[in-house]
Every structure is written in structure tokens, then in C-alpha cells.
Design a protein around this motif. Structure first.
Motif, mmCIF file in Angstrom:
data_model
loop_
_atom_site.group_PDB
_atom_site.id
_atom_site.type_symbol
_atom_site.label_atom_id
_atom_site.label_comp_id
_atom_site.label_asym_id
_atom_site.label_seq_id
_atom_site.Cartn_x
_atom_site.Cartn_y
_atom_site.Cartn_z
ATOM 1 N N PHE B 93 0.904 -1.391 0.183
ATOM 2 C CA PHE B 93 -0.256 0.205 0.242
ATOM 3 C C PHE B 93 1.223 1.282 -0.158
ATOM 4 O O PHE B 93 1.957 1.139 0.398
ATOM 5 N N GLN B 94 0.333 2.535 -0.452
ATOM 6 C CA GLN B 94 0.936 3.648 -0.216
ATOM 7 C C GLN B 94 1.382 4.296 0.513
ATOM 8 O O GLN B 94 2.563 4.451 1.167
ATOM 9 N N ASP B 95 0.552 4.007 2.560
ATOM 10 C CA ASP B 95 1.170 4.790 3.231
ATOM 11 C C ASP B 95 1.442 3.547 4.404
ATOM 12 O O ASP B 95 0.701 3.419 4.859
ATOM 13 N N PRO B 96 3.074 3.351 4.753
ATOM 14 C CA PRO B 96 3.064 2.065 5.549
ATOM 15 C C PRO B 96 2.994 2.804 7.072
ATOM 16 O O PRO B 96 2.608 1.954 7.302
ATOM 17 N N LYS B 97 2.901 4.018 7.241
ATOM 18 C CA LYS B 97 2.479 4.166 8.698
ATOM 19 C C LYS B 97 0.532 3.811 9.184
ATOM 20 O O LYS B 97 0.533 3.607 9.859
ATOM 21 N N LYS B 98 0.357 3.906 8.140
ATOM 22 C CA LYS B 98 -1.150 3.470 8.106
ATOM 23 C C LYS B 98 -1.810 2.187 7.762
ATOM 24 O O LYS B 98 -2.668 2.046 8.301
ATOM 25 N N SER B 99 -0.690 1.150 7.040
ATOM 26 C CA SER B 99 -1.245 0.001 6.474
ATOM 27 C C SER B 99 -0.713 -0.890 7.356
ATOM 28 O O SER B 99 -0.900 -2.001 7.476
ATOM 29 N N LEU B 100 0.355 -0.746 8.417
ATOM 30 C CA LEU B 100 0.185 -1.968 9.905
ATOM 31 C C LEU B 100 -0.265 -1.327 10.684
ATOM 32 O O LEU B 100 0.147 0.281 11.456
ATOM 33 N N ASN B 101 -0.733 -2.606 11.201
ATOM 34 C CA ASN B 101 -1.139 -2.464 13.014
ATOM 35 C C ASN B 101 -0.242 -1.768 13.616
ATOM 36 O O ASN B 101 0.757 -1.843 14.316
ATOM 37 N N PRO B 102 -0.769 -0.390 14.572
ATOM 38 C CA PRO B 102 0.528 0.130 15.394
ATOM 39 C C PRO B 102 0.427 -1.098 16.436
ATOM 40 O O PRO B 102 1.146 -0.551 17.683
ATOM 41 N N TYR B 103 -0.993 -1.645 16.912
ATOM 42 C CA TYR B 103 -1.085 -2.216 17.950
ATOM 43 C C TYR B 103 0.120 -3.437 18.186
ATOM 44 O O TYR B 103 0.240 -4.517 19.113
ATOM 45 N N THR B 104 0.759 -4.146 16.677
ATOM 46 C CA THR B 104 1.237 -5.426 16.895
ATOM 47 C C THR B 104 2.304 -5.034 16.632
ATOM 48 O O THR B 104 2.769 -4.187 15.331
ATOM 49 N N LYS B 105 3.329 -6.070 16.879
ATOM 50 C CA LYS B 105 5.409 -6.209 16.798
ATOM 51 C C LYS B 105 5.113 -6.790 15.389
ATOM 52 O O LYS B 105 4.587 -7.605 14.159
ATOM 53 N N VAL B 106 6.313 -5.605 15.619
ATOM 54 C CA VAL B 106 7.111 -6.185 13.573
ATOM 55 C C VAL B 106 6.620 -8.005 13.316
ATOM 56 O O VAL B 106 6.371 -8.661 12.155
ATOM 57 N N GLY B 107 6.969 -8.977 14.708
ATOM 58 C CA GLY B 107 6.705 -10.219 14.475
ATOM 59 C C GLY B 107 5.580 -10.732 13.720
ATOM 60 O O GLY B 107 5.512 -11.802 13.306
ATOM 61 N N LYS B 108 4.871 -10.205 14.500
ATOM 62 C CA LYS B 108 3.753 -10.924 14.569
ATOM 63 C C LYS B 108 3.125 -10.200 13.139
ATOM 64 O O LYS B 108 1.974 -11.085 12.739
ATOM 65 N N ILE B 109 3.149 -9.604 12.744
ATOM 66 C CA ILE B 109 3.051 -8.551 11.453
ATOM 67 C C ILE B 109 3.141 -9.744 10.518
ATOM 68 O O ILE B 109 2.750 -10.209 9.634
ATOM 69 N N LEU B 110 4.361 -9.919 10.460
ATOM 70 C CA LEU B 110 5.256 -10.875 9.521
ATOM 71 C C LEU B 110 4.546 -12.454 10.012
ATOM 72 O O LEU B 110 4.390 -12.977 8.168
ATOM 73 N N SER B 111 4.473 -12.878 10.883
ATOM 74 C CA SER B 111 4.074 -13.828 11.150
ATOM 75 C C SER B 111 1.801 -14.987 10.766
ATOM 76 O O SER B 111 2.397 -15.516 10.092
ATOM 77 N N ALA B 112 1.271 -13.333 10.296
ATOM 78 C CA ALA B 112 0.485 -14.011 10.419
ATOM 79 C C ALA B 112 -0.179 -14.114 9.191
ATOM 80 O O ALA B 112 -1.017 -15.127 8.686
ATOM 81 N N PRO B 113 0.420 -13.568 7.983
ATOM 82 C CA PRO B 113 0.360 -14.538 6.265
ATOM 83 C C PRO B 113 1.168 -15.834 6.371
ATOM 84 O O PRO B 113 0.739 -16.056 5.202
ATOM 85 N N LEU B 114 1.439 -16.126 6.893
ATOM 86 C CA LEU B 114 2.781 -17.634 7.562
ATOM 87 C C LEU B 114 1.693 -18.244 8.019
ATOM 88 O O LEU B 114 1.689 -19.704 7.379
ATOM 89 N N MET B 115 1.110 -17.720 8.716
ATOM 90 C CA MET B 115 -0.058 -18.732 9.782
ATOM 91 C C MET B 115 -1.592 -19.523 8.776
ATOM 92 O O MET B 115 -1.562 -20.186 8.609
#
Lengths: 332, 255
Positions: B93-115
Motif C-alpha cells: 500500500f501507499q502509506d506504510p504508517k497507515k497500512s501496518l497495525n500500530p498495536y502489533t509487533k513487526v514479528g506478529k505482523i509478519l507471521s500472520a500471512p505465514l499462519m
């Protein structure tokens, strides 16, 4: 004569016990009828400088300057009321996101009428009302809006971003200002509308001799029509000079990196070749490096760079760097 | 040789019920076809409301097309093989600040698609996340970071990592490059080019920054009001634009 002359402008943010210098000792001077570009990446304090000039920063920010002259008058020595008067009559500002700066609850006509000063009108009450209407239409024509009837009756949300930006410009020029501060007027727009807006601003500069302080984060928009350019990095002025000097012979490594990082400028660049990029990222306000703030990212940095460099001056071209790029060998 | 991605007569209409028996049709995208080879970049340019983003969303599966087909390596993509599409075509997406969930850690953001898309165990997932973070120029320590602790450039790298973690073939970059600051933009473009070389990725680049288009794309689509008006090799189109609109668009960028 200099229209605006600022020496050593410092803007501090007081937080907790200590203060952070968001803008550190910036010099800026604008001549009459000149288009001055102010370039810097996000967080470099360019909007802060614009707001400090217009005086709309809130109490948390502390603005100090050795001098801040408007046509030879020191703005800091004037009374608040007098200062407000000068600023509102002679300086106008266009803000970043036009559709969010217009009042969503009233029509464009109402907002435009409000911005037309009454000392430009004469006659009795009825005449004045008519003149105001005519002025509003004339203003829209001036910024390139042809279907004025429909536009005047609309609310901001019914118009496109480009239209809103043109209306903001119309409102800003209603008072016939001597200086127009445009804070990123084209970032929200696509390229054809951007060209239109820049054409409107260019026309104002050439026909009415309005000086423009154009703030942008991209060097490209500035390259072909500004007279002078200043480059900011993290609140420090790294280089300023005429547009040709900056683009053809940048002395500061940051300016050079900015020019090289844009794929537009050098046509001979091979397809899909790697671009020139500075290492690392822009530091946040809490973690500003001491001395030259580019220091940790600079390819030429040496031990001396922990001291803040002083500005070198050479034919109106000033740069603050301990190890500026040297062109003397090239000439021989 | 078959193309990696083949799009045939893809179109999108929106319907609006005006009254009980009448509905209005609004065409967001008229039928268009194109091919994308492996390791190549296709740029989509045009003004806002020209259907650029709609095209990107339909390719990534965020919107259902009204008609037409999409083939990935000869296999048609539809509702029955959504998993395949989700892992092979990824959207940034265009704006990385808005497209990443501010309440989750980077690790969790990345593990969601794998799960959701793989059968990997926790250990394998962490291994994969570390690898991907290294690949985009971040450190394994960044797993424990929250998005607000990173700069815009780093956040865009995180969203790139989120897209790359499923080893996709195609990345759709919806204004993901042009909105960044110049020095960060150069870094991200270099990273994209490096990844294209090493992994043979294909990009669909949706942008209005023509300088970037000229530099990194192989072919280009020009859209206006949902219509495809010009299509071809980037160098040829830019050197010799046929349509009046393309000429205007190119002139506005003062090359």
C-alpha cells in the motif's frame, strides 16, 4: 531591497526539562519579485519555518532569531497587534492539504467573500456587495477556474483536490500580498494538475511581481522556475544559492545526494541501474546527532564533523560543511 | 514461452441502486488485456480516478472483477484457488504508517500471512521471518519492534517483507514508491531492483511519478477514466507517445 531577511532563526520545542532545537540557526532572505525554493525531507522543519514567519506556532514552540526583518522593520520589536497587521496584509500562506483547510460547512462563495478585504471596495452598502461578488468571480478567473457559477455554489467536498488548491490560492491573493508562502502546494496532486498550479503561481510571480516562498520535498518541482533555492536537513540549513549553482555545482554532500537520487535529472542513466542513495534514515527529533546533523549518514564524514560547521560564503552561494565537494581540480 | 501473468478483458463496474427498479452502472475499468513476463516490471500511469488502483486491487484479489480472466502461469485465478492468488500476488500500500497495525509487533505482523497460508511450525516461521527481514535490509532484532519505533523507510521495508514472506511471483506496488522522501525513495528503488535480480520477481508499479516509471519499468499502460489508451514498451511510449493524453502527461513532467 530585501523583502524578508531572517538571521539565525532557532525554533525550540520544550519538552520535559530539556529543549530540542527543531530548527537550528537558519538564515533566509527573499528579494522582491523572487521565487525562493525551500527543500527538505519530512521532519526537516520547513513547515515550522513557514509557520514561524506567519506567527501561527503555538505556545510550546519557542522562536528566537537574531533578526527577522520585513522591509527593514524588525518584526520581533513590533507590538503584537502591529505585527499581526503587517503579516495579515502583506504575507499570505497556502497550506498543505487544501480540501482539509477549507471550511466544510460553508460554500466556496461565502469563504471567498470573507477573504476579500473591505478597503479594496468603495461606495455604499449595495455597491460594495456587488463589487464583492464581482471580485470573487474575478479571483476565480485569475487562478484558472472557468465555470465560476458552479464552483461558487459548491461545498469543498464536492470539488477535486486541484480545484480546492486553486481556491486556496485565490483566497490567498485576494489581499494582494507581497509574499506568498506555499507550503507543499502540489504534493497531494497528480502531475497534470500540478503543472496547472505551478503555472498559476508562476503567472502571479511574473505579472504581479509577487515573491513566493515555495516549500517542497522534491527538488524536481523547483528545478526550472525558482530563482534561489535553500536546502534544509533536520533543521539545519545545508546549502543555499541560486538555482543554477545548486543544481550544477552542489557543494554539500546532501544536496548532491538529493540531486543524484532522482531518476529524472540525468537522462544518460542506464535503465534499471542502481540509484545513488544515502545510507541510513532521517533521525527523529529525540535522537538528533550533535554537530553536523548529516554526520552519521555522510559519505565524507570525518572526526571534525561532530562540531557544527559554520556557513562558507562564495558569491551568494553559502554552504555549511567541513569537507565540501571541491570543483577546483575539475577546472584545471 | 507463456507469460507469468496474463490478463484478458478484465473489467470492473460499480452499481448503484437509484430506485427500486432502476440502477446506474459506473464503469471503473473498461476491458483491458496485458501480459507480464517473469522478472519484468509493468507500470500503470494515469490521473487519479483513472482506474489504476482498481486494477491493482483486482489483481491482488481485494476486489472482484466484473468480467475477464486472470491467468498466473497458465492457470486461471478465481474463487476456487484464492489461496494461490493470495500467496503469489501481493499488494503493497501507499502509506506504510497507515497500512501496518500500530498495536502489533513487526514479528506478529509478519507471521500472520505465514499462519494463514502455510503449514509451518512456530520455529520455522521465526526462521522465515528472520530471513525475510535480512533480505529487505532490516535486522532480526526488529521482530520485537512496534511500527511507531521505525522510520518511514524502515516501515516500507516491513511492508515489503510482509509481501515477500510468502515467496510471491508478482508484487503490486500501489503508489508505494513515489510518496516517500527522495533519499528514502532511492533506497527502496535500489532494494526493489536488487530483489528483482536475485529472485526474478515481477512488479506492477502503479504511480504518477514518471521519472521512476521511466527508470525501472519495461512496459507501460496508460489509463484515462477507466479506458486503456496506450500500451507498450516504456522506452518507445516515452520517446514517441501516440495518444494526445499521453503527450500531455509527459509534457507536464518536463523531462
Amino acid at each position: 531591497m530585501l523583502l524578508l531577511d531572517i538571521r539565525n532563526l532557532t525554533i525550540e520545542l520544550r519538552s520535559g526539562g530539556n529543549s530540542i532545537k527543531a530548527v537550528e540557526r537558519v538564515n533566509l532572505s527573499i528579494k522582491e519579485g523572487e521565487v525562493h525554493g525551500l527543500v527538505g525531507e519530512s521532519g526537516s522543519g520547513k513547515s515550522l519555518i513557514a509557520k514561524a514567519i506567519v506567527g501561527v506556532l503555538n505556545q510550546r514552540w519557542k522562536v528566537t532569531a537574531d533578526r527577522m526583518h520585513w522591509r527593514g522593520q524588525d518584526l520581533f520589536r513590533l507590538s503584537r497587534k502591529k505585527r499581526r497587521q503587517i503579516l495579515s496584509n502583506e504575507i499570505a500562506m497556502i497550506y498543505q492539504e487544501p480540501s482539509r483547510c477549507l471550511d466544510p460547512t460553508s460554500t466556496i462563495l461565502e469563504q471567498l467573500l470573507e477573504s476579500i478585504p473591505s478597503d479594496q471596495l468603495d461606495g455604499n452598502l449595495w455597491d460594495r456587495k456587488k463589487q464583492r461578488q464581482a471580485r470573487a468571480v474575478a479571483l476565480l478567473h485569475k487562478v484558472g477556474i472557468k465555470d465560476h457559477d458552479q464552483c461558487l455554489q459548491s461545498y469543498p467536498h464536492q470539488l477535486s483536490e486541484g480545484y480546492c488548491q486553486k481556491i486556496m490560492i485565490a483566497m490567498a491573493v485576494a489581499k494582494k500580498p507581497d509574499l506568498l508562502i506555499a507550503d507543499e502546494p502540489t504534493t497531494a496532486l497528480e502531475s497534470t494538475t500540478r503543472a496547472q498550479i505551478l503555472r498559476v503561481l508562476k503567472g502571479l510571480n511574473q505579472l504581479k511581481n509577487t515573491s513566493i516562498l515555495l516549500i517542497s520535498h522534491d527538488l524536481e518541482t523547483l528545478s526550472d522556475w525558482t530563482h534561489t533555492v535553500s536546502v534544509l536537513y533536520c533543521g539545519q540549513m545545508v546549502e543555499s544559492g541560486s538555482t543554477e549553482q545548486i543544481f550544477n555545482r552542489p557543494h554539500h554532500p546532501y544536496t548532491q545526494a538529493l540531486i543524484n537520487s532522482v531518476p529524472d535529472f540525468h537522462m544518460e542513466l542506464a535503465h534499471k541501474s542502481r540509484l545513488f542513495a544515502l545510507e541510513g534514515s532521517i533521525p527523529t527529533l529525540q535522537h538528533l546527532p550533535i554537530g553536523c546533523r548529516l554526520g552519521p549518514r555522510c559519505p565524507y564524514a570525518q572526526r571534525e564533523c561532530v562540531k557544527t560547521p559554520t556557513a562558507h560564503k562564495d558569491h551568494n552561494h553559502s554552504y555549511s560543511c567541513h569537507y565540501p565537494i571541491d570543483y577546483s581540480q575539475e577546472q584545471r | 514461452m507463456t507469460a507469468l501473468l496474463e490478463v484478458q478483458a478484465l473489467e470492473k463496474h460499480y452499481y448503484k441502486n437509484v430506485s427500486l427498479f432502476k440502477r446506474e452502472t459506473k464503469t471503473a475499468l473498461s476491458p483491458l488485456s496485458f501480459n507480464l513476463q517473469e522478472g519484468e516490471t509493468l507500470a500503470v500511469i494515469g490521473e487519479s480516478a483513472s482506474g489504476k488502483s482498481t486494477l491493482g486491487k483486482m489483481l491482488a484479489g481485494a476486489e472482484q472483477p466484473s468480467g475477464g480472466q486472470i491467468f498466473l502461469e497458465g492457470q486461471e485465478l478465481n474463487e476456487s484457488n484464492e489461496k494461490l492468488r493470495n500467496s503469489q500476488i501481493r499488494l503493497i500500500f501507499q502509506d506504510p504508517k497507515k497500512s501496518l497495525n500500530p498495536y502489533t509487533k513487526v514479528g506478529k505482523i509478519l507471521s500472520a500471512p505465514l499462519m494463514f497460508n502455510t503449514q509451518k511450525s512456530v520455529k520455522e516461521r521465526i526462521e522465515k521471518i528472520r530471513d525475510t527481514l535480512m533480505k529487505v535490509g532490516l535486522l532480526p532484532e526488529h521482530i520485537e519492534y512496534y511500527p511507531h519505533m521505525l522510520s518511514t523507510g524502515q516501515l516500507q521495508r516491513v511492508s515489503l517483507a510482509r509481501a515477500l514472506i510468502l515467496d510471491p511471483k508478482v508484487l503490486v506496488l500501489d503508489e508505494a514508491v513515489a510518496s516517500l522522501d527522495p533519499s528514502v525513495r532511492a533506497q527502496i528503488i535500489n532494494l526493489l531492483l536488487d530483489l528483482q535480480d536475485s529472485q526474478n520477481l515481477s512488479y506492477i508499479l502503479i504511480t504518477h511519478h514518471l521519472g521512476v516509471v521511466k527508470h525501472i519499468s519495461n512496459s507501460v499502460l496508460v489509463l484515462k477514466g477507466g479506458e486503456l489508451i496506450e500500451q507498450g514498451n516504456t522506452a518507445e511510449v516515452f520517446a514517441n507517445p501516440q495518444h494526445k493524453y499521453t503527450q500531455k502527461l509527459l509534457a507536464s513532467q518536463n523531462f
